[in-house]
Design a protein around this motif. Structure first.
Motif, short mmCIF file in Angstrom:
data_model
loop_
_atom_site.label_atom_id
_atom_site.label_comp_id
_atom_site.label_asym_id
_atom_site.label_seq_id
_atom_site.Cartn_x
_atom_site.Cartn_y
_atom_site.Cartn_z
N THR A 1 -7.29 -13.22 17.68
CA THR A 1 -5.93 -13.37 18.17
C THR A 1 -5.00 -13.72 17.01
O THR A 1 -5.44 -14.13 15.94
CB THR A 1 -5.82 -14.51 19.21
N PHE A 2 -3.72 -13.56 17.26
CA PHE A 2 -2.73 -13.93 16.25
C PHE A 2 -2.84 -15.42 15.90
O PHE A 2 -2.79 -15.79 14.73
CB PHE A 2 -1.32 -13.58 16.74
N ALA A 3 -3.01 -16.26 16.91
CA ALA A 3 -3.14 -17.70 16.66
C ALA A 3 -4.35 -18.00 15.77
O ALA A 3 -4.27 -18.85 14.88
CB ALA A 3 -3.24 -18.46 17.98
N GLU A 4 -5.45 -17.30 16.00
CA GLU A 4 -6.64 -17.50 15.16
C GLU A 4 -6.40 -17.01 13.73
O GLU A 4 -6.90 -17.59 12.78
CB GLU A 4 -7.85 -16.79 15.78
N LEU A 5 -5.62 -15.94 13.58
CA LEU A 5 -5.25 -15.46 12.25
C LEU A 5 -4.45 -16.53 11.51
O LEU A 5 -4.72 -16.83 10.34
CB LEU A 5 -4.44 -14.17 12.35
N VAL A 6 -3.48 -17.13 12.19
CA VAL A 6 -2.67 -18.20 11.57
C VAL A 6 -3.56 -19.37 11.18
O VAL A 6 -3.44 -19.91 10.07
CB VAL A 6 -1.53 -18.64 12.53
N ASP A 7 -4.48 -19.75 12.05
CA ASP A 7 -5.41 -20.85 11.74
C ASP A 7 -6.26 -20.52 10.51
O ASP A 7 -6.49 -21.37 9.65
CB ASP A 7 -6.32 -21.16 12.93
N LEU A 8 -6.73 -19.27 10.42
CA LEU A 8 -7.54 -18.86 9.27
C LEU A 8 -6.74 -18.93 7.98
O LEU A 8 -7.21 -19.44 6.96
CB LEU A 8 -8.08 -17.44 9.47
N VAL A 9 -5.52 -18.42 8.01
CA VAL A 9 -4.66 -18.44 6.82
C VAL A 9 -4.46 -19.88 6.34
O VAL A 9 -4.56 -20.17 5.15
CB VAL A 9 -3.32 -17.72 7.11
N VAL B 1 2.48 -12.72 9.87
CA VAL B 1 2.22 -13.88 9.02
C VAL B 1 2.60 -13.48 7.60
O VAL B 1 2.15 -12.45 7.10
CB VAL B 1 0.74 -14.29 9.05
N GLN B 2 3.41 -14.30 6.95
CA GLN B 2 3.79 -14.05 5.56
C GLN B 2 3.24 -15.18 4.72
O GLN B 2 3.43 -16.35 5.03
CB GLN B 2 5.30 -13.97 5.44
N VAL B 3 2.53 -14.81 3.64
CA VAL B 3 1.90 -15.81 2.76
C VAL B 3 2.01 -15.36 1.31
O VAL B 3 2.26 -14.19 1.03
CB VAL B 3 0.40 -16.01 3.10
#
Length: 128
Positions: free
Chosen positions: A11-19, A35-37
């Motif tokens: 999920t998008f939320a899991e992507l943010v958590d991973l980042v 997500v921008q990093v």
């Protein structure tokens, strides 16, 4: 911080958590699923954008290049980009036709359940 490279990101939320777990403070846009990093490769400048496409189960990794094409050179640059992509094993150089900004974009298909592993996300971010 140590991350389980086999952990699923679905999920998008899991992507943010991973980042965040990778130590890359993100700027997020939940409406765009973006997500921008800072790029995870040492010495690389700029930012990287990850677009989590929920409809097509794709993840887009976009590295903007510090290049804006002058209006009078747009046709020549678009022609050159087409030639570069045709000759490359890993195509992905793109030009935004409105803003004339150049970037490199890699698209990674996700599994039927919509997931990638943390290791696959990390590898795509470092490769693209």
């Amino acid at each position: 911080m140590s991350v389980d490279r086999g952990a699923r990101v679905a999920t998008f939320a899991e992507l943010v958590d991973l980042v965040r777990a990778l130590g890359l403070p993100p700027a997020t846009n939940p409406e765009r699923q973006a997500v921008q990093v800072a790029p995870p490769v040492r010495g690389e400048k700029g930012t990287m954008l990850v677009l989590w496409d929920p409809r097509a189960t794709l993840a887009h990794f976009v590295h903007p290049l510090a290049l804006t094409v002058p209006e009078d050179r747009a046709a020549a640059v678009l022609d050159a980009v087409g030639r570069v992509n045709f000759a490359s094993v890993f195509q992905g150089v793109v030009v935004d036709p409105r803003e004339r900004k150049v970037s490199f974009r890699g698209v990674v298909p996700r599994r039927p359940d919509g997931s990638l592993t943390a290791g696959e996300v990390d590898q795509a971010a470092r490769t693209v």
